[in-house]
Design a protein around this motif. Structure first.
Motif, PDB file in Angstrom:
ATOM      1  N   ALA A 104       0.793  -1.206  -0.116  1.00 17.35           N
ATOM      2  CA  ALA A 104      -0.107   0.039  -0.018  1.00 17.35           C
ATOM      3  C   ALA A 104       0.837   1.067  -0.042  1.00 17.35           C
ATOM      4  N   GLY A 105       0.467   2.046  -0.801  1.00 16.79           N
ATOM      5  CA  GLY A 105       1.067   3.472  -0.962  1.00 16.79           C
ATOM      6  C   GLY A 105       0.675   4.272   0.402  1.00 16.79           C
ATOM      7  N   PHE A 106       1.369   5.462   0.421  1.00 12.58           N
ATOM      8  CA  PHE A 106       1.257   6.613   1.540  1.00 12.58           C
ATOM      9  C   PHE A 106       0.236   7.627   1.141  1.00 12.58           C
ATOM     10  N   ALA A 107      -0.607   8.084   2.251  1.00 13.41           N
ATOM     11  CA  ALA A 107      -1.684   8.902   1.892  1.00 13.41           C
ATOM     12  C   ALA A 107      -0.950  10.380   1.658  1.00 13.41           C
ATOM     13  N   ALA A 108      -1.704  11.084   0.744  1.00 12.91           N
ATOM     14  CA  ALA A 108      -0.948  12.620   0.630  1.00 12.91           C
ATOM     15  C   ALA A 108      -1.102  13.431   1.869  1.00 12.91           C
ATOM     16  N   SER A 109      -0.369  14.283   1.952  1.00  7.99           N
ATOM     17  CA  SER A 109       0.043  15.079   3.486  1.00  7.99           C
ATOM     18  C   SER A 109       0.129  16.474   2.923  1.00  7.99           C
ATOM     19  N   ASP A 110      -0.293  17.317   3.769  1.00  8.13           N
ATOM     20  CA  ASP A 110      -0.180  18.739   3.799  1.00  8.13           C
ATOM     21  C   ASP A 110       1.303  19.029   4.117  1.00  8.13           C
ATOM     22  N   ALA A 111       2.032  18.288   5.055  1.00 10.55           N
ATOM     23  CA  ALA A 111       3.242  18.589   5.079  1.00 10.55           C
ATOM     24  C   ALA A 111       4.121  18.218   4.231  1.00 10.55           C
ATOM     25  N   VAL A 112       5.331  18.983   4.096  1.00  6.34           N
ATOM     26  CA  VAL A 112       6.278  18.802   2.925  1.00  6.34           C
ATOM     27  C   VAL A 112       7.605  18.416   3.534  1.00  6.34           C
ATOM     28  N   THR A 113       7.797  17.265   3.120  1.00  4.88           N
ATOM     29  CA  THR A 113       9.450  16.937   3.344  1.00  4.88           C
ATOM     30  C   THR A 113      10.444  17.434   2.415  1.00  4.88           C
ATOM     31  N   ALA A 114      11.426  17.981   3.140  1.00  3.89           N
ATOM     32  CA  ALA A 114      12.654  18.304   2.287  1.00  3.89           C
ATOM     33  C   ALA A 114      13.472  17.138   1.950  1.00  3.89           C
ATOM     34  N   LEU A 115      13.206  16.441   0.890  1.00  2.00           N
ATOM     35  CA  LEU A 115      13.961  15.430   0.405  1.00  2.00           C
ATOM     36  C   LEU A 115      15.484  15.574   0.202  1.00  2.00           C
ATOM     37  N   PRO A 116      16.485  14.685   0.415  1.00  6.57           N
ATOM     38  CA  PRO A 116      17.792  14.831  -0.068  1.00  6.57           C
ATOM     39  C   PRO A 116      17.942  15.169  -1.515  1.00  6.57           C
ATOM     40  N   GLU A 117      18.638  16.099  -1.792  1.00 12.10           N
ATOM     41  CA  GLU A 117      18.805  16.468  -3.317  1.00 12.10           C
ATOM     42  C   GLU A 117      19.983  15.289  -3.680  1.00 12.10           C
ATOM     43  N   LEU A 118      19.714  14.955  -5.053  1.00 10.62           N
ATOM     44  CA  LEU A 118      20.410  14.360  -5.826  1.00 10.62           C
ATOM     45  C   LEU A 118      21.926  14.675  -6.059  1.00 10.62           C
ATOM     46  N   GLU A 119      22.908  14.003  -5.642  1.00 18.47           N
ATOM     47  CA  GLU A 119      24.284  14.383  -5.883  1.00 18.47           C
ATOM     48  C   GLU A 119      24.749  13.632  -7.132  1.00 18.47           C
ATOM     49  N   ALA A 120      25.244  14.509  -8.236  1.00 18.59           N
ATOM     50  CA  ALA A 120      25.515  13.806  -9.394  1.00 18.59           C
ATOM     51  C   ALA A 120      26.811  14.419  -9.992  1.00 18.59           C
ATOM     52  N   THR A 121      27.626  13.458 -10.502  1.00 18.82           N
ATOM     53  CA  THR A 121      29.083  13.765 -11.379  1.00 18.82           C
ATOM     54  C   THR A 121      28.707  14.317 -12.589  1.00 18.82           C
ATOM     55  N   GLN A 122      27.663  13.482 -13.345  1.00 23.70           N
ATOM     56  CA  GLN A 122      27.078  13.852 -14.411  1.00 23.70           C
ATOM     57  C   GLN A 122      25.779  13.676 -14.731  1.00 23.70           C
ATOM     58  N   TRP A 123      25.080  14.360 -15.790  1.00 25.32           N
ATOM     59  CA  TRP A 123      23.406  14.192 -15.975  1.00 25.32           C
ATOM     60  C   TRP A 123      23.668  13.918 -17.606  1.00 25.32           C
ATOM     61  N   ILE A 124      22.775  12.778 -17.874  1.00 27.50           N
ATOM     62  CA  ILE A 124      22.737  12.087 -19.318  1.00 27.50           C
ATOM     63  C   ILE A 124      21.383  12.606 -19.856  1.00 27.50           C
ATOM     64  N   GLY A 125      21.198  13.211 -20.783  1.00 22.14           N
ATOM     65  CA  GLY A 125      19.937  13.461 -21.360  1.00 22.14           C
ATOM     66  C   GLY A 125      18.888  14.220 -20.180  1.00 22.14           C
ATOM     67  N   GLN A 126      19.525  15.156 -19.489  1.00 26.66           N
ATOM     68  CA  GLN A 126      18.839  15.805 -18.573  1.00 26.66           C
ATOM     69  C   GLN A 126      19.658  16.990 -17.919  1.00 26.66           C
TER      70      GLN A 126
END
Length: 450
Positions: A275-297
């Motif tokens: 089961a998935g998780f319900a929608a929430s009004d709270a906003v979580t600060a997710l970890p930003e992706l750390e990248a050495t390279q981006w391909i097609g993006q």
């Protein structure tokens, strides 16, 4: 002197890779009176294995199991010898009782350690040594089923500084487990709840490895649920594990969700762990992706994708199951990109591909070719470390994180089974149908494929 009990225990039990010279006693008439301080004696015993380990490495002595055991026993013998010397001294200063207790601990003398540390704490309540003395007391008091003494020690530990959260957690865990043995489940539940509070503080502090953090959260919740089940409070146990699942989504951590799902299934096999998780009004600060390279993006932050639905797919080109879900990802991208879906494939440099070693430049070229050959229409994020895996608790691949328009994780898919993909697909449709936040842009972030 900074010293952690559990580090100290590990040091005392460290496996050494060599032989040692026996600590043999000499005739009494040839032994000069020992006048060194209690602290110096303790440090010599405490570092005995370390010192021998360094000598063995320097001499390149081969591993020998018997000599390994001999070395560890020598450390205990030395600690016992120094403890006897301190115990025989007249008018031993109170501060030296701490070192006496630690020598007894190193020796494995439970009664001696408990007595020395209790006497030390009669006149000393604050400071690092006092806190460590309380940890020693909890260790041996719980072994001897002296629960009131252990409780008093952990209560005093909570009131004083400095506090090591992981060490504090360990004390509460020892008490909860001791109470479990005596079937004092209500009391056990209270200490399990204290464990959980401390584990959450550890999670907030971000001072330990994510997988170690998950272990603390799971152990606390698991003991709490076990106490509830033993008190015929199964619904309460289920609720606590469901709450752990929500915590896994908030952190986020696929590893913790796996733990929680296993525990939940054991409690009630009829509950849907997909089961998935319900929608929430709270906003979580997710970890930003750390990248050495981006391909097609183009490089982008997750926080910049607020208002869109994001699917992070953790994968590797050598992973067979990862390849099996490519058709699903391709179909979802084509079907939902105009509704605001952004898919990002997250992978790491591995240094090899197709059975041969590659330089970073060669591997990047390989990944670009791989993307074209497999017709992956979405962007790929490439990291030179496992930092993204650690930040998202990725313990195996493929693993996907579905993030809604508010930036919250709503589903974590583990594996490439049809059931898992179907559950992810249903949740994807649910999240896409939810309205975007007012004023949030629906950007197209994927670059055009060459």
């Amino acid at each position: 002197m900074k010293l952690s009990l559990f580090k100290f225990q590990l040091l005392a039990l460290t496996v050494v890779l060599a032989a040692s010279v026996s600590v043999a006693a000499q005739p009494a008439d040839k032994v000069a009176p020992e006048k060194r301080s209690a602290k110096v004696l303790f440090e010599e015993a405490n570092t005995y294995v370390d010192t021998k380990f360094a000598e063995f490495n320097k001499s390149k002595v081969a591993y020998d199991q018997k000599l390994e055991a001999t070395t560890k026993q020598e450390q205990k013998d030395l600690a016992a010898k120094f403890a006897a010397i301190l115990a025989a001294r007249k008018d031993l200063p109170n501060s030296d009782l701490y070192f006496l207790g630690m020598l007894y601990h190193l020796e494995g003398n439970a009664d001696g350690a408990l007595d020395a540390m209790a006497r030390f704490l009669r006149t000393t309540s604050a400071g690092e040594n006092a806190q460590l003395a309380r940890v020693v007391i909890v260790l041996y008091a719980t072994r001897a089923n002296l629960i009131p003494q252990a409780k008093a020690a952990v209560n005093d530990y909570a009131k004083n500084e400095p506090r090591n959260l992981v060490e504090w957690f360990g004390m509460e865990k020892l008490i909860a487990e001791a109470l479990k043995k005596t079937r004092a489940y209500e009391d056990m539940s209270k200490h399990a709840q204290e464990m959980l509070k401390i584990a959450k503080l550890v999670a907030e502090s971000k001072t330990i490895n994510a997988f170690r953090r998950d272990d603390l959260l799971f152990k606390a919740t698991s003991l709490s649920a076990e106490a509830d089940v033993s008190m015929n409070k199964k619904e309460s146990a289920i609720a606590s594990v469901q709450e752990l699942r929500k915590t896994a989504a908030t952190l986020p951590s696929g590893n913790l969700l796996r733990f929680a799902n296993i525990r939940l299934f054991a409690l009630d096999k009829s509950i849907d762990t997909r089961a998935g998780f319900a929608a929430s009004d709270a906003v979580t600060a997710l970890p930003e992706l750390e990248a050495t390279q981006w391909i097609g993006q183009s490089p982008i932050k997750l926080s910049d994708l607020r208002g869109q639905v994001v699917l992070l797919d953790f994968w590797a080109p050598w992973c067979g199951p990862c390849r099996r879900i490519f058709p699903k990802l391709q179909n979802w991208h084509e079907s939902y990109k105009d509704q605001g879906l952004v898919i990002l494939g997250v992978t790491n440099y591995s240094g090899h591909a197709e059975g041969r070693k590659l330089t970073r430049t060669e591997e990047l070229a390989y990944l670009r070719t791989f993307k074209k050959q497999n017709r992956l229409p979405y962007g790929i994020v490439v990291s030179d470390s496992r930092i993204n895996d650690l930040n998202y608790g990725v313990f195996s691949i493929p693993m996907s994180f579905l993030i809604d328009r508010r930036g919250n994780v709503r589903f974590i898919a583990m594996g490439a089974t049809e059931e898992e993909n179907a559950a992810l697909g249903r949740m994807l449709e649910t999240v896409l149908a939810e309205p975007a936040e007012r004023g949030a842009p629906l950007q197209q972030t994927t670059e055009r494929m060459n």
